[in-house]
Design a protein around this motif. Structure first.
Motif, PDB file in Angstrom:
ATOM      1  N   UNK A  16       0.798  -1.212   0.000  1.00 28.56           N
ATOM      2  CA  UNK A  16       0.000   0.000   0.000  1.00 28.56           C
ATOM      3  C   UNK A  16       0.833   1.265   0.000  1.00 28.56           C
ATOM      4  N   UNK A  17       0.135   2.390   0.107  1.00 27.97           N
ATOM      5  CA  UNK A  17       0.782   3.703   0.051  1.00 27.97           C
ATOM      6  C   UNK A  17       0.306   4.599   1.187  1.00 27.97           C
ATOM      7  N   UNK A  18       1.168   5.518   1.569  1.00 25.63           N
ATOM      8  CA  UNK A  18       0.839   6.573   2.515  1.00 25.63           C
ATOM      9  C   UNK A  18       1.575   7.830   2.106  1.00 25.63           C
ATOM     10  N   UNK A  19       1.016   8.970   2.484  1.00 23.57           N
ATOM     11  CA  UNK A  19       1.690  10.247   2.255  1.00 23.57           C
ATOM     12  C   UNK A  19       1.826  10.964   3.598  1.00 23.57           C
ATOM     13  N   UNK A  67      10.839   3.742  -4.285  1.00 20.09           N
ATOM     14  CA  UNK A  67       9.520   3.541  -3.663  1.00 20.09           C
ATOM     15  C   UNK A  67       9.005   4.815  -2.982  1.00 20.09           C
ATOM     16  N   UNK A  68       9.904   5.596  -2.427  1.00 17.55           N
ATOM     17  CA  UNK A  68       9.529   6.807  -1.704  1.00 17.55           C
ATOM     18  C   UNK A  68       9.926   8.038  -2.520  1.00 17.55           C
ATOM     19  N   UNK A  69       9.137   9.111  -2.372  1.00 16.26           N
ATOM     20  CA  UNK A  69       9.444  10.375  -3.033  1.00 16.26           C
ATOM     21  C   UNK A  69       9.275  11.520  -2.041  1.00 16.26           C
ATOM     22  N   UNK A  83       5.006   7.507   0.089  1.00 15.72           N
ATOM     23  CA  UNK A  83       5.560   6.168   0.294  1.00 15.72           C
ATOM     24  C   UNK A  83       4.682   5.157  -0.434  1.00 15.72           C
ATOM     25  N   UNK A  84       5.261   4.499  -1.426  1.00 17.44           N
ATOM     26  CA  UNK A  84       4.562   3.488  -2.212  1.00 17.44           C
ATOM     27  C   UNK A  84       5.207   2.121  -1.992  1.00 17.44           C
ATOM     28  N   UNK A  85       4.488   1.080  -2.364  1.00 15.87           N
ATOM     29  CA  UNK A  85       4.997  -0.292  -2.262  1.00 15.87           C
ATOM     30  C   UNK A  85       5.567  -0.558  -0.872  1.00 15.87           C
ATOM     31  N   UNK A  86       4.816  -0.199   0.129  1.00 19.05           N
ATOM     32  CA  UNK A  86       5.296  -0.313   1.511  1.00 19.05           C
ATOM     33  C   UNK A  86       5.522  -1.758   1.898  1.00 19.05           C
ATOM     34  N   UNK A 126       3.099  -1.171   8.834  1.00 23.86           N
ATOM     35  CA  UNK A 126       2.806  -1.910   7.600  1.00 23.86           C
ATOM     36  C   UNK A 126       2.600  -3.373   7.979  1.00 23.86           C
ATOM     37  N   UNK A 127       1.415  -3.868   7.716  1.00 25.04           N
ATOM     38  CA  UNK A 127       1.104  -5.249   8.047  1.00 25.04           C
ATOM     39  C   UNK A 127       1.375  -6.158   6.853  1.00 25.04           C
ATOM     40  N   UNK A 128       1.763  -7.382   7.150  1.00 28.38           N
ATOM     41  CA  UNK A 128       2.086  -8.339   6.078  1.00 28.38           C
ATOM     42  C   UNK A 128       0.865  -9.127   5.651  1.00 28.38           C
TER      43      UNK A 128
END
Length: 128
Positions: A16-19, A67-69, A83-86, A126-128
């Motif tokens: 998932x992603x978060x900003x 993955x992160x920007x 944050x992408x592809x966490x 981040x959960x698996x």
């Protein structure tokens, strides 16, 4: 004196992603290079990403590259971390900080004496 308030953390599934956002007080925000750091449970705080005062240069830890920007909006006194592809190993409290010294060039984030006061951080899980 620049004060920092991080937000945007939360619980997300792997992939998932978060900003994250970091709001800074002070009229001189646009003068400072900014960065994101993180501290996982039981580990030392580590560098994640940095951005120059203009936004023209960015730097990333190898573990998040691609993955992160990091970005910034000087008009809003805010720096962001997309944050992408966490991954579960990204779980940590995330902090922003700034280069208060101006002495160490683009590698300021490696110098503890270049950093300002830490904010409260924002927790990313981040959960698996």
């Amino acid at each position: 004196q620049v004060q920092l308030v991080e937000s945007g953390g939360g619980l997300v599934q792997a992939g998932g992603s978060l900003r994250l956002s970091c709001a800074a007080s002070g009229r001189t925000f646009s003068s400072y290079a900014m960065g994101w750091f993180r501290q996982a449970p039981g580990k030392e705080r580590e560098f994640v990403a940095a951005i120059s005062w203009s936004g023209g240069s960015t730097y990333y830890a190898d573990s998040v590259k691609g993955r992160f920007t990091i970005s910034r909006d000087n008009a809003k006194n805010t720096v962001y971390l997309q944050m992408n592809s966490l991954k579960p190993e990204d779980t940590a409290v995330y902090y922003c900080n700034f280069d208060r010294s101006g002495l160490y060039g683009s590698r300021w984030y490696t110098r503890s004496d270049a950093l300002g006061a830490w904010g409260q951080g924002t927790l990313v899980t981040v959960s698996s």
